[in-house]
Each structure stands twice: as C-alpha cells, then as structure tokens.
Design a protein around this motif. Sequence first.
Motif, PDB file in Angstrom:
ATOM      1  N   ILE A 346      -8.904  16.611  76.046  1.00 36.40           N
ATOM      2  CA  ILE A 346      -9.609  17.883  76.217  1.00 36.40           C
ATOM      3  C   ILE A 346     -11.102  17.697  75.973  1.00 36.40           C
ATOM      4  N   GLU A 347     -11.450  16.960  74.903  1.00 36.35           N
ATOM      5  CA  GLU A 347     -12.857  16.748  74.553  1.00 36.35           C
ATOM      6  C   GLU A 347     -13.584  15.950  75.631  1.00 36.35           C
ATOM      7  N   ALA A 348     -12.922  14.956  76.192  1.00 35.85           N
ATOM      8  CA  ALA A 348     -13.548  14.166  77.260  1.00 35.85           C
ATOM      9  C   ALA A 348     -13.818  15.038  78.477  1.00 35.85           C
ATOM     10  N   LEU A 349     -12.861  15.897  78.820  1.00 35.45           N
ATOM     11  CA  LEU A 349     -13.037  16.797  79.960  1.00 35.45           C
ATOM     12  C   LEU A 349     -14.215  17.735  79.722  1.00 35.45           C
ATOM     13  N   LEU A 350     -14.329  18.272  78.502  1.00 36.02           N
ATOM     14  CA  LEU A 350     -15.407  19.196  78.192  1.00 36.02           C
ATOM     15  C   LEU A 350     -16.765  18.507  78.246  1.00 36.02           C
ATOM     16  N   PHE A 351     -16.845  17.267  77.779  1.00 38.90           N
ATOM     17  CA  PHE A 351     -18.127  16.554  77.802  1.00 38.90           C
ATOM     18  C   PHE A 351     -18.579  16.306  79.232  1.00 38.90           C
ATOM     19  N   VAL A 352     -17.679  15.828  80.068  1.00 36.99           N
ATOM     20  CA  VAL A 352     -18.041  15.564  81.466  1.00 36.99           C
ATOM     21  C   VAL A 352     -18.428  16.869  82.162  1.00 36.99           C
ATOM     22  N   GLN A 353     -17.719  17.945  81.844  1.00 36.39           N
ATOM     23  CA  GLN A 353     -18.053  19.234  82.444  1.00 36.39           C
ATOM     24  C   GLN A 353     -19.442  19.681  82.036  1.00 36.39           C
ATOM     25  N   GLY A 354     -19.756  19.615  80.741  1.00 35.11           N
ATOM     26  CA  GLY A 354     -21.091  19.996  80.278  1.00 35.11           C
ATOM     27  C   GLY A 354     -22.175  19.110  80.872  1.00 35.11           C
ATOM     28  N   LEU A 355     -21.908  17.810  80.958  1.00 36.58           N
ATOM     29  CA  LEU A 355     -22.870  16.871  81.523  1.00 36.58           C
ATOM     30  C   LEU A 355     -23.172  17.206  82.980  1.00 36.58           C
ATOM     31  N   SER A 356     -22.140  17.424  83.769  1.00 38.46           N
ATOM     32  CA  SER A 356     -22.328  17.677  85.199  1.00 38.46           C
ATOM     33  C   SER A 356     -22.973  19.031  85.457  1.00 38.46           C
ATOM     34  N   VAL A 357     -22.585  20.062  84.707  1.00 41.94           N
ATOM     35  CA  VAL A 357     -23.204  21.378  84.877  1.00 41.94           C
ATOM     36  C   VAL A 357     -24.678  21.316  84.475  1.00 41.94           C
ATOM     37  N   GLY A 358     -24.974  20.608  83.374  1.00 47.78           N
ATOM     38  CA  GLY A 358     -26.360  20.456  82.942  1.00 47.78           C
ATOM     39  C   GLY A 358     -27.215  19.730  83.955  1.00 47.78           C
ATOM     40  N   MET A 359     -26.603  18.819  84.710  1.00 42.86           N
ATOM     41  CA  MET A 359     -27.341  18.078  85.729  1.00 42.86           C
ATOM     42  C   MET A 359     -27.627  18.914  86.970  1.00 42.86           C
ATOM     43  N   VAL A 360     -27.046  20.104  87.047  1.00 45.40           N
ATOM     44  CA  VAL A 360     -27.266  20.963  88.213  1.00 45.40           C
ATOM     45  C   VAL A 360     -28.196  22.130  87.882  1.00 45.40           C
TER      46      VAL A 360
END
Length: 509
Positions: A346-360
């Motif tokens: 769950i934590e890995a999914l949340l980190f990648v999600q935050g990273l990708s949204v922040g990059m947009v």
Amino acid sequence: MLCSLLIWLENTVLSTTLETLADPVRGLGADPGQLQWATGAYTLAFATFMFTAGSLGDRFGHRTVFSGGLAVFAGASLWAAYAGDVDQLIAARAVMGVGSALITPATMAILMWTFTGPARAGAIGVFSTSAGVGMAAGPVLAGFLLDHFRWGSVFLVNVPVAALAWVGVAVLVPDFRSPVPRPLDPAGMLLSAGGLVALAYGLIRAGQVAAWSGADVWGPIAAGVVLLAVFVLVELRVEAPGFDPRLLARRAFGGGNLALGLLLFAVAAITFYHAFYLQGALGFSPMRAGLANIPTALGALVGAPLATRLVRRLSLRLVCVPALTVAALTMGGYGFLGLRTPFAGIEALLFVQGLSVGMVIGPVTAALIGDLPLEQAGAGSAVTNTVRQTGSVIGIAVGGTVMSIVYRRAIEPSLEGVPGPVREQARASAEQARHVATAAGRPALAQAADDAFVHAMHVGAVWIAAVALLGAGVLLITLPAAGARKDREGEPDPEASRGSVRAGRPAGS
C-alpha cells in the motif's frame, strides 16, 4: 506562508476524519451523501469565490481581503468544531471555503508585489513547498487529534493559528492594491455557484435513490448544466470577466486545464475511497491512517522539483504525459487492494502515486500561466484554479455516488433474513453496517460489509483510472512537442520559441 500552510492542512485533515464522522457513537453518524457534501461544500465555495476574491483585493486592498478571509476562516472553523449535526458541519465547511478563497489570491498577489527578480522565484518556491508540508502534516495532525480528542478538534486547532496569522498580517504586510482595479462579477459568481451546487446535488442524489429516473436526480443535473452554460455565455460578453473562457480557446492552455481538471477529479475520488479503506475496511486507527498517508506527500514533494529539472532537458509533454499515465495506473492499482494486502505494498503504491501526481500538477500549472502575457496572468490563474477545484467537486460527487450504488448492490444478498432496522442501516454504508453488526452481535454482517466495500472500491478504481488516462491523452494531443527545451549550446530551441509552452516559468516572472 502560515496562512497557506493552514489552508493545505484543512484540505487534507478531513479525509482522515471521514470515518470518525460516519461513526454514530464517536462522530455524527453521517451517511455517504452527507460526507460527500462535507468534503465538497468547502471545495465548491473555494472554486466559485476564487475569481471574485481577486477582484475584491484589487479594489479594496489585498491585505484587507486577506485579513477578512482569515476572520471568516477562523469563525467557520469554530462553528465546524462545535457543529451539532451534519447539516451544520456542511454549512460551516462551505463558509470555510469562502474564507480560503479570500486568502489564496491575496497570498499570491502579495508575493508578486513584495518580491522581484530572483527573490520572487524563491518566494514562489517556498509558497509551493508549503503545499507539500501541509499535505504531509495534515493527516498526521488529524490522526493525533482524533486519537486523543473529539472530532471537532481537527477544526478547533485552526483558530489559534489563524489568530496568530491575522496579527502577523496586520503588523507586517502592506495593503497592496492594483492601480487599475478589476470590476466585480456578481452575475458570474452566482451563476457558477448555482450551476455547481445543482450539478453536485443531482450527482450525489443519484447515489441515494434506487432509480435515477426521478426529477430529484435529472432535474438538478440538467439545471446545473444549463446554469454553467449561461455562465460561460455571460462571461464571454463581459469586457473584464472574472473567469475568462476565451483563454480556454488557446490549445495548450485549454487542453492543459482540461487535463488538470480530469486529474483532480480522479485524485479527489480516489482519496475519498482511500480514507474509508484504511480506517474502515482495514481497521487502522486515525493516527496510523495519517502516518500511512505520508508517502503520498513525500512523493509529491520529490515529484514537483524532479519534473521541473526534467522539463528543462526534455519537454513538458515528454515528462508530464508519462507521469499522468503512471498516476492513472496507480489509481487503477486500487482494484488489486484487499483486506489482506501487505502494508508495504500500500505504501509503495501511495508513494508512486504522489510522485507521479506531483510531476504533473506543478509543472503544467506553471507552464500554462507562464505561457500567457503578463497582463493575462491573473485571469489565467483564476481560470486554472476554478477548473481544478471544479474537477475536485465533481470527482467527490461522482466517486461517492458510484461507491454507494455498487456497495448497496453488493451487500444486498447478505441482508436476507436480517431484521428491518438492521437491514436499513447496513444498506446505508459499510460504516453503519459495522456499527449495527457489533450492536446486534452479527460478525458475519460486518465481514460482508467489508467485502462489499472492497468490491465497490475495485469497481470505482477502474473508472477513476480511465478518467486520469483521458487526461493523459488530452495532454498528449494539446501540448506542443518541443516544450521548453534548450539545445546543447544553451540557446532556446527554435521550435519552442514559436509559441510553445514555456514550462516551469512561474506566473509573473
């Protein structure tokens, strides 16, 4: 910056509080529709008052409007903290949204008037960082308060912070105002507010009734669409509109804003699901749920500056289209989460999600505003903020409605033979089902509610991912290929100089 941090805290604390508010004992026993309104009322008021607030600052002084916004925000927070029922909480949250709308444009205007040159870029960087700090601290602060105090404490904590900020603004900030004030736009504000309220009401109502054919569903939706269409027509006829639809005719600006609106739609919907998944289905305490959300904020803090550096070397399209695609896939990844999913996953999914949204969000917003002439930067900022907040409002409304409909259908087979009052509570929401199952000594009903909720989350994740993927497609089609790239000698790329989006340039620079 203290005020900016306060607003971002408020944007995130409620997601940790939703499960508590749904509890009939510890909270207010709110049903899903009421929780949608508690979340959406703030965002809706924020969206519709944003462009009017900028005009008020130009006319009466940005410090004056700023101070008034703080007073409204603090008073509404006190009202929300001691709300006696869900309706009072929804009303208080709407007033808090008005306060935030008065504060936000004034914050940026004061930064632009106070700083010039490199100092301005640094100030905007600090301003952007406050968003990430608020995203990280909000859920943790809410979790701590909910574990030790009643639910109203998550709003009460705003009052002393707002009071301190109000004194600081009064003592330290000059009362800047524009030499050419923009006219107020009461017609635009009323039409946009009425349209969004009607549209959101119809969409939320659809999740509360058995059939969608009733006038109480399609009537408000149709009225909302008509009012928003009239709003656009009125703004097109105004010489200096608060919301200028003409800017959306620019291919990159219009497409970029549409993509951001779709992304914020998806983020709001998946965040709504996520709050109930951690505390409801998995049984996390508020504090543990708050800590579990930190990877999302850390990912966003890393993603924004990383994307800015990559855009300088590549282009906005080459960076943001893949990032938005990855964000969509992480939202679709909720379709694989269950009651026994490892916490690390769950934590890995949340980190990648935050990273990708922040990059947009950061790079696209800065590029869209930076591509406008300086005299249109304020109007462009109003359009961008309104579109983003509108996406969030509709995302919460549609997301919660899908969750309610699918949950009811999934729980229905488990309610055969269950007494009438218990059956009605269990059908309302998974939170109500768990509570009544405990009171009635029916552990199987609680398990059925968890399973039904997870199924509803899986169904919702599919369409949420589809919406975000649509946003990636819009970026791919509308953003120029060259972007803000520079050649090897450090000179501007010739293609970029011919009207491409100058990514990463802050508004007003």
